[in-house]
Design an enzyme around this catalytic site. Structure first.
Site, PDB file in Angstrom:
ATOM      1  N   ASP A  34       0.850  -1.189   0.000  1.00  0.00           N
ATOM      2  CA  ASP A  34       0.000   0.000   0.000  1.00  0.00           C
ATOM      3  C   ASP A  34       0.884   1.236   0.000  1.00  0.00           C
ATOM      4  OD1 ASP A  34      -3.270   0.222   0.912  1.00  0.00           O
ATOM      5  OD2 ASP A  34      -2.090   2.064   0.879  1.00  0.00           O
ATOM      6  N   LYS A  53      -1.020   2.308   7.014  1.00  0.00           N
ATOM      7  CA  LYS A  53      -1.607   0.976   6.840  1.00  0.00           C
ATOM      8  C   LYS A  53      -0.519  -0.094   6.846  1.00  0.00           C
ATOM      9  CE  LYS A  53      -5.749   2.336   4.237  1.00  0.00           C
ATOM     10  NZ  LYS A  53      -6.494   2.202   2.962  1.00  0.00           N
ATOM     11  N   LYS A  81     -20.386  -9.104 -10.249  1.00  0.00           N
ATOM     12  CA  LYS A  81     -20.586  -8.307  -9.036  1.00  0.00           C
ATOM     13  C   LYS A  81     -21.651  -7.233  -9.253  1.00  0.00           C
ATOM     14  CE  LYS A  81     -19.437  -7.435  -4.764  1.00  0.00           C
ATOM     15  NZ  LYS A  81     -18.154  -6.847  -4.392  1.00  0.00           N
ATOM     16  N   ASN A 136     -25.104  -7.110  -7.076  1.00  0.00           N
ATOM     17  CA  ASN A 136     -25.429  -5.984  -6.215  1.00  0.00           C
ATOM     18  C   ASN A 136     -26.655  -5.213  -6.691  1.00  0.00           C
ATOM     19  OD1 ASN A 136     -23.442  -6.555  -4.399  1.00  0.00           O
ATOM     20  ND2 ASN A 136     -22.000  -5.047  -5.157  1.00  0.00           N
ATOM     21  N   HIS A 193     -29.507  -7.271  -5.522  1.00  0.00           N
ATOM     22  CA  HIS A 193     -29.706  -7.091  -4.080  1.00  0.00           C
ATOM     23  C   HIS A 193     -30.437  -5.776  -3.807  1.00  0.00           C
ATOM     24  CE1 HIS A 193     -27.371 -10.577  -3.709  1.00  0.00           C
ATOM     25  NE2 HIS A 193     -26.175 -10.042  -3.622  1.00  0.00           N
ATOM     26  N   CYS A 215     -52.037 -14.709 -15.761  1.00  0.00           N
ATOM     27  CA  CYS A 215     -51.817 -14.387 -14.344  1.00  0.00           C
ATOM     28  C   CYS A 215     -50.906 -13.181 -14.123  1.00  0.00           C
ATOM     29  CB  CYS A 215     -51.243 -15.601 -13.625  1.00  0.00           C
ATOM     30  SG  CYS A 215     -52.369 -17.015 -13.573  1.00  0.00           S
ATOM     31  N   LYS A 243     -46.833 -19.890 -23.714  1.00  0.00           N
ATOM     32  CA  LYS A 243     -45.909 -20.873 -23.140  1.00  0.00           C
ATOM     33  C   LYS A 243     -46.021 -22.174 -23.913  1.00  0.00           C
ATOM     34  CE  LYS A 243     -45.492 -21.099 -18.633  1.00  0.00           C
ATOM     35  NZ  LYS A 243     -45.726 -21.431 -17.206  1.00  0.00           N
TER      36      LYS A 243
END
Length: 457
Positions: free
Chosen positions: A30, A35, A209, A213, A216, A267, A323
């Site tokens: 780093d 750190k 990712k 996300n 989510h 539906c 369908k």
């Protein structure tokens, strides 16, 4: 293994401590000297449950050190993880400067290294970043990708507050690579992580990712909107969603998560419209639920645009019901597509063995007669005649009888709305509605000869 981790922020600190716990020797890198000092003292750079103990244990065993010198870390390790930040601009674009700076530092370091080196991007980056990182390393090092080094994508799935637990128990271990040696090394690295190891294309891994996300976030907003409606009705929303989540067959499952054509039937359109109306009556704003209808309409529009773009007037529709295996035409999305194409002057032929016009009754009959009153002139149960007489074939249902369509009818334009085939070698033109071309035949690259020019009004 000997591992270097570039970036000692949240993901880097957790990764360093957890890899050391698995017995690997880790060098943290780093530019922030504080750190580096903390890690060298056996202290974490973040606050997180369980991380302090792991860092101290790794320090006591001599498994973690840190430095600001990239060359030292690269020289002493076989895999370098890039876990620096990728902050957003005001417009939502990612700032990848840190990623590219680290790539340059690794590239410089590789100038003086003979052994094959693996660079693993752990940071969240957009598709194409992996390739760019490889190009930077090649430029700075003078070495060749997949000869002297390689770059893999290995996104993390950590939640703040439970990141240590998540590291050891992820939903899966995902690696995107085009290098067999790198795959073997990563499998060895993660052999003690009890999760499925999934190796895939680099760009697929880079995309995951963002898909995760965003979904989510969608779940949270959807749950909140349902909760707001329930509150207006005096219903316990947590009980509603608790029961909703018990259904692992449809609700919380892979079902419905296949990119393709629009939804339809008796539906989904009806019930979604009813829920929107209920929310409106309660003066509850539900923008996510409201937008579902328009998004579905957009997918129908995409299908129409794709068909028109081929420049062929003779179009065969394979499947009219909403369908496979049914004769239900109510709110079948392909009916709307056919209606628009007929209005634009296309010659339409429709095959559906399950739809018998003489037997249509009730709302099923009312729906189709309102949309296409002269449907009997377009529908047949003769698959061969539809395919033979059409230049464009649109597959709308996953019927077994369509499995040999490509072999039986070569040199057509085939538009697949349902991913009828996983991959094809077709000497005509194949296009999927919501996925890139899966046709490996060279004929795919040939330009389609159009028989009319599209005019915009």
């Amino acid at each position: 293994m000997n591992i270097s981790i570039f970036g000692l922020g949240y993901v880097g600190c957790v990764g360093a401590a957890c890899l050391a716990k698995l017995g690997h020797k880790v060098i943290g890198v780093d530019v922030n000297e504080n750190k580096v000092r903390l890690m060298n003292e056996g202290k974490p750079t973040i606050i997180e449950e369980g991380i302090a103990e792991l860092c101290q244990e790794a320090h006591d065993k001599g498994l973690i050190t840190a430095t600001t010198v990239a060359a030292k870390a690269v020289a002493q390790t076989e895999i370098s993880f890039i876990v620096v930040g990728t902050p957003s601009s005001k417009e939502g674009h990612l700032n990848l400067d840190y990623i590219y700076t680290v790539a340059g530092r690794i590239g410089h370091a590789l100038q003086h290294k003979d052994e094959f080196h693996i660079v693993a991007i752990r940071s969240t980056v957009l598709p194409g970043t992996n390739q760019k990182v490889g190009e930077i390393i090649e430029q700075k090092s003078g070495k060749k990708r997949n000869v002297d080094f390689t770059v893999v994508s290995n996104p993390e799935f950590l939640r703040e507050g439970t990141s240590v637990e998540d590291y050891f128990n992820p939903p899966l271990t995902l690696v995107g690579t085009d290098n067999k040696l790198a795959e073997q090394k990563l499998r060895e690295l993660y052999k003690d992580i009890h999760a499925e190891f999934v190796c895939t294309d680099i760009k697929v891994a880079e995309m995951m990712k963002y898909v995760n996300n965003t979904y989510h976030a969608l779940k949270i907003v959807f749950g909140n909107e349902v909760g707001n409606i329930c509150k207006g009705l005096g219903i316990d929303s947590h009980k509603v969603m608790e029961i909703f989540c018990k259904d692992k067959q449809l609700n919380i499952s892979p079902y419905y998560f296949k990119p393709g054509f629009a939804y339809g039937g008796s539906c989904l359109p009806k019930d979604m419209k009813a829920l929107k109306t209920l929310a409106r009556d309660l003066y509850v704003d539900v923008p996510v639920i409201e937008s579902i209808y328009q998004s579905n309409e957009n997918q129908k529009k995409n299908a129409v645009e794709t068909i028109i773009s081929k420049g062929k007037r003779k179009v065969g529709i394979l499947g009219l019901s909403f369908k496979a295996g049914t004769d239900d035409l109510r709110c079948s999305p392909i009916v709307d597509v056919v209606e628009q194409l007929l209005g634009k002057g296309f010659e339409i032929r429709i095959y559906d063995k399950n739809v018998r016009l003489s037997e249509l009754t009730g709302t099923n009959k009312d729906f189709i007669m309102a949309k296409i009153p002269h449907l009997q002139h377009f529908v047949t149960d003769d698959l061969h005649s539809v395919c033979q007489e059409s230049d464009v074939l649109v597959v709308t249902n996953k019927e077994k009888e369509f499995a040999n369509l490509l072999a039986d009818y070569p040199q057509k334009v085939v538009i697949d709305l349902v991913r009828q085939w996983k991959e094809v070698d077709y000497n005509g033109y194949y296009e999927g509605l919501s996925w890139g071309s899966i046709n490996t035949n060279p004929a795919q690259a040939e330009q389609v000869a159009q028989d009319f020019k599209r005019t915009e009004f």
